[in-house]
Design a protein around this motif. Structure first.
Motif, PDB file in Angstrom:
ATOM      1  N   LEU A  34       0.829  -1.196   0.000  1.00  0.00           N
ATOM      2  CA  LEU A  34       0.000   0.000   0.000  1.00  0.00           C
ATOM      3  C   LEU A  34       0.872   1.258   0.000  1.00  0.00           C
ATOM      4  O   LEU A  34       0.629   2.186  -0.764  1.00  0.00           O
ATOM      5  CB  LEU A  34      -0.928   0.003   1.225  1.00  0.00           C
ATOM      6  N   LEU A  35       1.917   1.274   0.831  1.00  0.00           N
ATOM      7  CA  LEU A  35       2.814   2.425   0.883  1.00  0.00           C
ATOM      8  C   LEU A  35       3.500   2.649  -0.467  1.00  0.00           C
ATOM      9  O   LEU A  35       3.624   3.787  -0.922  1.00  0.00           O
ATOM     10  CB  LEU A  35       3.862   2.242   1.987  1.00  0.00           C
ATOM     11  N   LYS A  36       3.920   1.562  -1.111  1.00  0.00           N
ATOM     12  CA  LYS A  36       4.557   1.691  -2.426  1.00  0.00           C
ATOM     13  C   LYS A  36       3.562   2.236  -3.453  1.00  0.00           C
ATOM     14  O   LYS A  36       3.937   2.990  -4.341  1.00  0.00           O
ATOM     15  CB  LYS A  36       5.125   0.348  -2.893  1.00  0.00           C
ATOM     16  N   SER A  37       2.297   1.887  -3.305  1.00  0.00           N
ATOM     17  CA  SER A  37       1.290   2.317  -4.275  1.00  0.00           C
ATOM     18  C   SER A  37       0.909   3.795  -4.118  1.00  0.00           C
ATOM     19  O   SER A  37       0.277   4.358  -5.011  1.00  0.00           O
ATOM     20  CB  SER A  37       0.029   1.452  -4.155  1.00  0.00           C
ATOM     21  N   LEU A  38       1.313   4.425  -3.035  1.00  0.00           N
ATOM     22  CA  LEU A  38       0.989   5.843  -2.835  1.00  0.00           C
ATOM     23  C   LEU A  38       1.549   6.719  -3.946  1.00  0.00           C
ATOM     24  O   LEU A  38       1.018   7.790  -4.224  1.00  0.00           O
ATOM     25  CB  LEU A  38       1.499   6.335  -1.480  1.00  0.00           C
ATOM     26  N   GLN A  39       2.618   6.270  -4.593  1.00  0.00           N
ATOM     27  CA  GLN A  39       3.199   7.062  -5.676  1.00  0.00           C
ATOM     28  C   GLN A  39       2.253   7.197  -6.858  1.00  0.00           C
ATOM     29  O   GLN A  39       2.436   8.068  -7.709  1.00  0.00           O
ATOM     30  CB  GLN A  39       4.527   6.457  -6.130  1.00  0.00           C
ATOM     31  N   ASN A  40       1.208   6.373  -6.905  1.00  0.00           N
ATOM     32  CA  ASN A  40       0.225   6.451  -7.981  1.00  0.00           C
ATOM     33  C   ASN A  40      -0.915   7.417  -7.675  1.00  0.00           C
ATOM     34  O   ASN A  40      -1.766   7.650  -8.534  1.00  0.00           O
ATOM     35  CB  ASN A  40      -0.328   5.060  -8.279  1.00  0.00           C
ATOM     36  N   GLU A  41      -0.929   7.952  -6.452  1.00  0.00           N
ATOM     37  CA  GLU A  41      -1.951   8.922  -6.097  1.00  0.00           C
ATOM     38  C   GLU A  41      -1.676  10.237  -6.827  1.00  0.00           C
ATOM     39  O   GLU A  41      -0.523  10.587  -7.089  1.00  0.00           O
ATOM     40  CB  GLU A  41      -1.953   9.175  -4.582  1.00  0.00           C
ATOM     41  N   LYS A  42      -2.718  10.966  -7.124  1.00  0.00           N
ATOM     42  CA  LYS A  42      -2.552  12.266  -7.790  1.00  0.00           C
ATOM     43  C   LYS A  42      -2.144  13.328  -6.762  1.00  0.00           C
ATOM     44  O   LYS A  42      -1.268  14.154  -7.033  1.00  0.00           O
ATOM     45  CB  LYS A  42      -3.857  12.657  -8.472  1.00  0.00           C
ATOM     46  N   TYR A 102      12.996  13.897  -8.909  1.00  0.00           N
ATOM     47  CA  TYR A 102      13.249  12.459  -8.937  1.00  0.00           C
ATOM     48  C   TYR A 102      12.175  11.691  -9.701  1.00  0.00           C
ATOM     49  O   TYR A 102      12.105  10.473  -9.627  1.00  0.00           O
ATOM     50  CB  TYR A 102      13.417  11.914  -7.515  1.00  0.00           C
ATOM     51  N   GLY A 103      11.331  12.422 -10.423  1.00  0.00           N
ATOM     52  CA  GLY A 103      10.397  11.770 -11.343  1.00  0.00           C
ATOM     53  C   GLY A 103       9.035  11.431 -10.774  1.00  0.00           C
ATOM     54  O   GLY A 103       8.236  10.781 -11.453  1.00  0.00           O
ATOM     55  N   TYR A 104       8.741  11.855  -9.562  1.00  0.00           N
ATOM     56  CA  TYR A 104       7.434  11.558  -8.966  1.00  0.00           C
ATOM     57  C   TYR A 104       6.482  12.705  -9.238  1.00  0.00           C
ATOM     58  O   TYR A 104       6.828  13.866  -9.080  1.00  0.00           O
ATOM     59  CB  TYR A 104       7.568  11.303  -7.465  1.00  0.00           C
ATOM     60  N   ARG A 105       5.270  12.386  -9.653  1.00  0.00           N
ATOM     61  CA  ARG A 105       4.293  13.412 -10.024  1.00  0.00           C
ATOM     62  C   ARG A 105       3.183  13.591  -9.000  1.00  0.00           C
ATOM     63  O   ARG A 105       2.226  14.303  -9.254  1.00  0.00           O
ATOM     64  CB  ARG A 105       3.693  13.078 -11.393  1.00  0.00           C
ATOM     65  N   VAL A 106       3.308  12.948  -7.862  1.00  0.00           N
ATOM     66  CA  VAL A 106       2.324  13.139  -6.791  1.00  0.00           C
ATOM     67  C   VAL A 106       2.469  14.565  -6.286  1.00  0.00           C
ATOM     68  O   VAL A 106       3.578  15.055  -6.074  1.00  0.00           O
ATOM     69  CB  VAL A 106       2.584  12.167  -5.616  1.00  0.00           C
ATOM     70  N   ARG A 107       1.364  15.250  -6.087  1.00  0.00           N
ATOM     71  CA  ARG A 107       1.397  16.601  -5.526  1.00  0.00           C
ATOM     72  C   ARG A 107       1.102  16.509  -4.033  1.00  0.00           C
ATOM     73  O   ARG A 107       0.157  15.841  -3.613  1.00  0.00           O
ATOM     74  CB  ARG A 107       0.370  17.486  -6.217  1.00  0.00           C
ATOM     75  N   GLY A 109       0.310  18.768  -0.604  1.00  0.00           N
ATOM     76  CA  GLY A 109      -0.139  20.095  -0.173  1.00  0.00           C
ATOM     77  C   GLY A 109      -1.439  19.992   0.586  1.00  0.00           C
ATOM     78  O   GLY A 109      -1.761  18.959   1.173  1.00  0.00           O
ATOM     79  N   SER A 110      -2.200  21.059   0.551  1.00  0.00           N
ATOM     80  CA  SER A 110      -3.488  21.106   1.253  1.00  0.00           C
ATOM     81  C   SER A 110      -4.573  20.575   0.314  1.00  0.00           C
ATOM     82  O   SER A 110      -5.207  21.338  -0.423  1.00  0.00           O
ATOM     83  CB  SER A 110      -3.792  22.539   1.700  1.00  0.00           C
ATOM     84  N   PHE A 111      -4.764  19.275   0.351  1.00  0.00           N
ATOM     85  CA  PHE A 111      -5.746  18.600  -0.496  1.00  0.00           C
ATOM     86  C   PHE A 111      -6.694  17.814   0.410  1.00  0.00           C
ATOM     87  O   PHE A 111      -6.491  16.628   0.647  1.00  0.00           O
ATOM     88  CB  PHE A 111      -5.057  17.668  -1.503  1.00  0.00           C
ATOM     89  N   GLU A 112      -7.713  18.476   0.884  1.00  0.00           N
ATOM     90  CA  GLU A 112      -8.611  17.885   1.876  1.00  0.00           C
ATOM     91  C   GLU A 112      -9.455  16.742   1.335  1.00  0.00           C
ATOM     92  O   GLU A 112     -10.032  15.991   2.104  1.00  0.00           O
ATOM     93  CB  GLU A 112      -9.494  18.973   2.486  1.00  0.00           C
ATOM     94  N   GLN A 113      -9.518  16.598   0.015  1.00  0.00           N
ATOM     95  CA  GLN A 113     -10.309  15.512  -0.568  1.00  0.00           C
ATOM     96  C   GLN A 113      -9.466  14.278  -0.892  1.00  0.00           C
ATOM     97  O   GLN A 113      -9.993  13.281  -1.354  1.00  0.00           O
ATOM     98  CB  GLN A 113     -11.014  16.002  -1.842  1.00  0.00           C
ATOM     99  N   SER A 114      -8.154  14.372  -0.661  1.00  0.00           N
ATOM    100  CA  SER A 114      -7.290  13.245  -1.018  1.00  0.00           C
ATOM    101  C   SER A 114      -7.545  12.044  -0.113  1.00  0.00           C
ATOM    102  O   SER A 114      -8.027  12.179   1.009  1.00  0.00           O
ATOM    103  CB  SER A 114      -5.814  13.658  -0.956  1.00  0.00           C
ATOM    104  N   PHE A 184       8.091   4.950  -1.293  1.00  0.00           N
ATOM    105  CA  PHE A 184       7.549   4.609  -2.608  1.00  0.00           C
ATOM    106  C   PHE A 184       8.290   3.435  -3.232  1.00  0.00           C
ATOM    107  O   PHE A 184       7.692   2.580  -3.878  1.00  0.00           O
ATOM    108  CB  PHE A 184       7.642   5.804  -3.552  1.00  0.00           C
ATOM    109  N   ASP A 185       9.604   3.398  -3.065  1.00  0.00           N
ATOM    110  CA  ASP A 185      10.410   2.346  -3.696  1.00  0.00           C
ATOM    111  C   ASP A 185      10.352   1.020  -2.955  1.00  0.00           C
ATOM    112  O   ASP A 185      10.327  -0.035  -3.569  1.00  0.00           O
ATOM    113  CB  ASP A 185      11.877   2.780  -3.796  1.00  0.00           C
TER     114      ASP A 185
END
Length: 193
Positions: A34-42, A102-107, A109-114, A184-185
């Motif tokens: 699950l922790l590794k899959s967090l890199q796929n979150e927007k 390092y190539g990760y596109r996860v943002r 910040g203050s994203f209360e809906q994440s 992530f890795d």
């Protein structure tokens, strides 16, 4: 009859131990995946809490009060409306830049809906601006953390108190990014320096 009950109890106990152990191993493996899959979150929400911090050897309230009475500026208002948000932006800026480099596109910040969040709790800020904080990676709505981090940022050498703290928060953002890349890795934190 007593011996038979004892024997049955012993057999049941012996059979249940490996199952519990296997369940714990599977649970840890599931969390790592699950922790590794967090890199796929927007987006991942990041929040910060100063209220438990020891700043220059004092509580947050005492630190702000002393700065307020020894300055011509309205430190209480500045601390809440300008300085704390600025320090948080410093941390998020260096964190997001490092992750992006390092190539990760996860943002972050203050994203209360994440779906996931990182809660940061400041432990201490030293006179040179070095900051120590605890980080908790959580699934939104759950009290239990998926993973816990210790984040450190070395402060500055010259400048105002807020500038020194800004240096510490920027470096803490880089430390947090290095640890998140490891999460992530590998699904856990390892040495990445």
């Amino acid at each position: 009859m007593k011996n038979l009950h004892f024997l049955l109890f012993t057999i049941v106990l012996a059979l249940s131990l490996p199952v519990d152990s296997l369940y714990a191993q599977n649970s840890k493996k599931e969390i790592r995946e699950l922790l590794k899959s967090l890199q796929n979150e927007k987006e991942i929400d990041v929040s910060i809490k100063f209220s438990q911090a020891i700043i220059h050897g004092k509580s947050e309230a005492d630190f702000v009060y002393i700065e307020d009475v020894s300055s011509e500026e309205d430190w209480i208002t500045l601390w809440e409306n300008e300085y704390k948000p600025s320090l948080f932006r410093d941390l998020l800026g260096s964190f997001n830049n490092y992750m992006f480099d390092y190539g990760y596109r996860v943002r972050f910040g203050s994203f209360e809906q994440s779906k996931y969040q990182i809660k940061l709790i400041i432990s201490s800020i030293s006179e040179n601006g070095s900051v120590l904080m605890s980080g908790f990676i959580k699934k939104r709505g759950q009290e239990e953390s998926l993973y816990e981090l210790t984040v450190y940022g070395r402060g500055g050498t010259f400048g105002s108190k807020i500038n020194l703290m800004g240096d510490g928060f920027k470096r803490a953002g880089i430390d947090l990014a290095k640890q998140m890349i490891s999460v992530f890795d590998r699904g856990k934190v390892g040495i990445l320096y």
